[in-house]
Write an enzyme that holds these catalytic residues in place. Structure first.
Site, PDB file in Angstrom:
ATOM      1  N   ARG A   9       0.859  -1.177   0.000  1.00 16.55           N
ATOM      2  CA  ARG A   9       0.000   0.000   0.000  1.00 16.55           C
ATOM      3  C   ARG A   9       0.901   1.234   0.000  1.00 16.55           C
ATOM      4  NH1 ARG A   9      -3.558  -0.689   5.178  1.00 16.55           N
ATOM      5  NH2 ARG A   9      -4.298   1.380   4.576  1.00 16.55           N
ATOM      6  N   SER A  11       0.541   4.062   1.826  1.00 18.59           N
ATOM      7  CA  SER A  11       0.550   4.914   3.021  1.00 18.59           C
ATOM      8  C   SER A  11       1.962   4.959   3.600  1.00 18.59           C
ATOM      9  CB  SER A  11      -0.423   4.380   4.075  1.00 18.59           C
ATOM     10  OG  SER A  11       0.091   3.202   4.676  1.00 18.59           O
ATOM     11  N   LYS A  81      -2.854  -8.047  10.348  1.00 24.55           N
ATOM     12  CA  LYS A  81      -4.239  -7.889  10.807  1.00 24.55           C
ATOM     13  C   LYS A  81      -5.174  -7.479   9.666  1.00 24.55           C
ATOM     14  CE  LYS A  81      -3.667  -3.195  12.750  1.00 24.55           C
ATOM     15  NZ  LYS A  81      -4.742  -2.450  12.111  1.00 24.55           N
ATOM     16  N   ASP A  82      -4.628  -7.014   8.538  1.00 27.36           N
ATOM     17  CA  ASP A  82      -5.459  -6.662   7.382  1.00 27.36           C
ATOM     18  C   ASP A  82      -5.778  -7.854   6.488  1.00 27.36           C
ATOM     19  OD1 ASP A  82      -5.456  -3.996   8.135  1.00 27.36           O
ATOM     20  OD2 ASP A  82      -3.754  -3.470   6.858  1.00 27.36           O
ATOM     21  N   THR A 125     -11.916   6.399  16.930  1.00 23.43           N
ATOM     22  CA  THR A 125     -11.481   5.062  16.499  1.00 23.43           C
ATOM     23  C   THR A 125     -12.433   4.548  15.443  1.00 23.43           C
ATOM     24  OG1 THR A 125     -11.088   2.762  17.146  1.00 23.43           O
ATOM     25  CG2 THR A 125     -12.744   3.969  18.413  1.00 23.43           C
ATOM     26  N   LEU A 128     -14.474  -1.429  15.751  1.00 24.42           N
ATOM     27  CA  LEU A 128     -15.536  -1.903  16.629  1.00 24.42           C
ATOM     28  C   LEU A 128     -14.956  -2.662  17.812  1.00 24.42           C
ATOM     29  CD1 LEU A 128     -18.158  -3.156  14.008  1.00 24.42           C
ATOM     30  CD2 LEU A 128     -18.068  -0.941  15.169  1.00 24.42           C
ATOM     31  N   ARG A 129     -13.834  -3.348  17.610  1.00 22.02           N
ATOM     32  CA  ARG A 129     -13.174  -4.082  18.700  1.00 22.02           C
ATOM     33  C   ARG A 129     -12.720  -3.120  19.788  1.00 22.02           C
ATOM     34  NH1 ARG A 129      -7.948  -4.370  19.851  1.00 22.02           N
ATOM     35  NH2 ARG A 129      -7.483  -3.314  17.890  1.00 22.02           N
ATOM     36  N   ARG A 130     -12.078  -2.035  19.403  1.00 26.29           N
ATOM     37  CA  ARG A 130     -11.611  -1.056  20.382  1.00 26.29           C
ATOM     38  C   ARG A 130     -12.790  -0.369  21.062  1.00 26.29           C
ATOM     39  NH1 ARG A 130      -7.228   0.986  16.002  1.00 26.29           N
ATOM     40  NH2 ARG A 130      -5.523  -0.406  16.575  1.00 26.29           N
ATOM     41  N   ARG A 147     -11.124   7.616  10.260  1.00 30.40           N
ATOM     42  CA  ARG A 147     -10.527   6.890   9.137  1.00 30.40           C
ATOM     43  C   ARG A 147      -9.294   7.632   8.637  1.00 30.40           C
ATOM     44  NH1 ARG A 147     -13.176   4.013   5.622  1.00 30.40           N
ATOM     45  NH2 ARG A 147     -11.046   3.505   5.039  1.00 30.40           N
ATOM     46  N   ASN A 149      -4.965   7.379   7.118  1.00 31.12           N
ATOM     47  CA  ASN A 149      -3.674   6.891   7.592  1.00 31.12           C
ATOM     48  C   ASN A 149      -3.327   7.544   8.929  1.00 31.12           C
ATOM     49  OD1 ASN A 149      -2.514   9.470   7.052  1.00 31.12           O
ATOM     50  ND2 ASN A 149      -2.151   8.891   4.920  1.00 31.12           N
ATOM     51  N   GLN A 151      -1.075   9.690   9.845  1.00 28.86           N
ATOM     52  CA  GLN A 151      -0.872  11.142   9.808  1.00 28.86           C
ATOM     53  C   GLN A 151      -2.217  11.872   9.788  1.00 28.86           C
ATOM     54  OE1 GLN A 151       0.619   8.931   7.878  1.00 28.86           O
ATOM     55  NE2 GLN A 151       2.773   9.147   8.410  1.00 28.86           N
ATOM     56  N   ARG A 153      -5.089  10.751  10.940  1.00 28.73           N
ATOM     57  CA  ARG A 153      -5.761  10.594  12.231  1.00 28.73           C
ATOM     58  C   ARG A 153      -5.159  11.548  13.276  1.00 28.73           C
ATOM     59  NH1 ARG A 153      -7.211   4.106  12.753  1.00 28.73           N
ATOM     60  NH2 ARG A 153      -7.411   3.735  10.522  1.00 28.73           N
ATOM     61  N   CYS A 240     -11.882  -8.620  10.254  1.00 24.95           N
ATOM     62  CA  CYS A 240     -11.118  -7.680  11.069  1.00 24.95           C
ATOM     63  C   CYS A 240     -11.967  -6.489  11.524  1.00 24.95           C
ATOM     64  CB  CYS A 240      -9.874  -7.206  10.309  1.00 24.95           C
ATOM     65  SG  CYS A 240     -10.210  -6.341   8.772  1.00 24.95           S
TER      66      CYS A 240
END
Length: 308
Positions: A9, A11, A81-82, A125, A128-130, A147, A149, A151, A153, A240
């Site tokens: 990717r 990013s 994790k992706d 965030t 949903l997990r967090r 949402r 990358n 930087q 956020r 995920c």
């Protein structure tokens, strides 16, 4: 092999990870020309919709996987994790690189820790997990979907009314942002995403030459741990973007796996801790223990809610 094209990717974090892989490989094979091939994925392009609403099958991986199957690239570097637990036919994970810190971290705009935030504080965030685990910890917090990358956020945090944001520690550390971390969130408060902190390298199954070349980067302990985590996720048929957490640690031949399933509002959290020596068997047993506690009812409710 004279040249190896590494897909990634585009990013900053993804490029850091791909550069890290490239540099490590260059140390082993100074005669090979390693080239990075940056690509944009669907998840990078759609930034105005919550991840859970888009659907997560290959959200950050599909374009890279098309490149692998077409031969445009020879391997693809991912945040593990992706990667979905079921890969497209003809592709496989060749390497699990040594895991970085697997915990999540809280980056507070005012330097205030989670426990001390005023009631009603807004946390950014997209996970949903967090969110579910934080709601279980402090039901008086509010949340804003976040949402982009890292930087983006961080910039949104500075420009908004959010009290702080939650990110994976590994990405923050890799970008050299340790001084921005207010606190590392304990695993008993927020269990990690499956594979969090690990870099995976994906290849086409028929490319034994590439797999052999990459094998020098495989970290056996990380591989065994994340295989157990991914087996748990596979058995629960979770993606995920579902509130499922898992973290395995290895000690000699023994693997200890913690698993978690939460309702969206965080009111119900199911947990399990099991040990064993076979990653896939352990992951399956942990998933079955969560199912026995009612995990499938929670996951069914979540999928119904997200489909509406």
């Amino acid at each position: 092999m004279q040249k190896l094209k590494i897909g990634t990717r585009d990013s900053q974090l993804a490029l850091w990870q791909a550069e890290w892989v490239k540099d490590k490989l260059q140390e082993f094979y100074p005669e090979v020309d390693f080239l990075l091939v940056p690509m944009k994925t669907k998840g990078d392009k759609i930034l105005d919709v919550p991840l859970a609403k888009i659907g997560d099958k290959g959200l950050f991986t599909k374009e890279l996987e098309i490149g692998l199957l077409s031969g445009e690239i020879d391997c693809a570097v991912h945040s593990l994790k992706d990667l979905p637990t079921v890969l497209p036919t003809g592709l496989e994970i060749a390497v699990f690189c040594e895991r970085e810190e697997p915990r999540d971290v809280f980056l507070s705009r005012e330097g205030i820790q989670l426990a001390d935030l005023p009631s009603g504080s807004i946390i950014g965030t997209s996970s949903l997990r967090r969110k579910a685990q934080l709601q279980n910890y402090r039901s008086d917090l509010n949340f804003a979907d976040l949402r982009g990358n890292l930087q983006t956020r961080w910039r949104k945090l500075q420009e908004s009314s959010m009290a702080g944001i939650v990110l994976a520690a590994a990405g923050v550390i890799r970008l050299g942002w340790e001084e921005r971390i207010t606190e590392y969130i304990p695993q008993d408060l927020m269990l990690s995403a499956v594979g969090q902190g690990a870099i995976a390298i994906e290849v086409a199954s028929h490319r034994e030459d590439v797999r052999d070349l990459l094998s020098a980067l495989n970290h056996r302990e990380t591989e065994r741990a994340v295989r157990a985590e991914r087996a748990l996720l596979l058995c629960l048929e979770g993606g995920c973007q579902i509130p499922i957490g898992a973290l395995a640690v290895t000690d000699a031949q023994q693997i200890t796996l913690k698993g978690m399933v939460a309702s969206l509002d965080g009111q119900r959290i199911l947990k399990v801790t099991l040990s064993g020596d076979d990653p896939e068997k352990l992951g399956k047993e942990a998933a079955e223990a969560l199912i026995a506690q009612g995990a499938m009812d929670i996951l069914s409710e979540i999928r119904t809610s997200l489909d509406q």
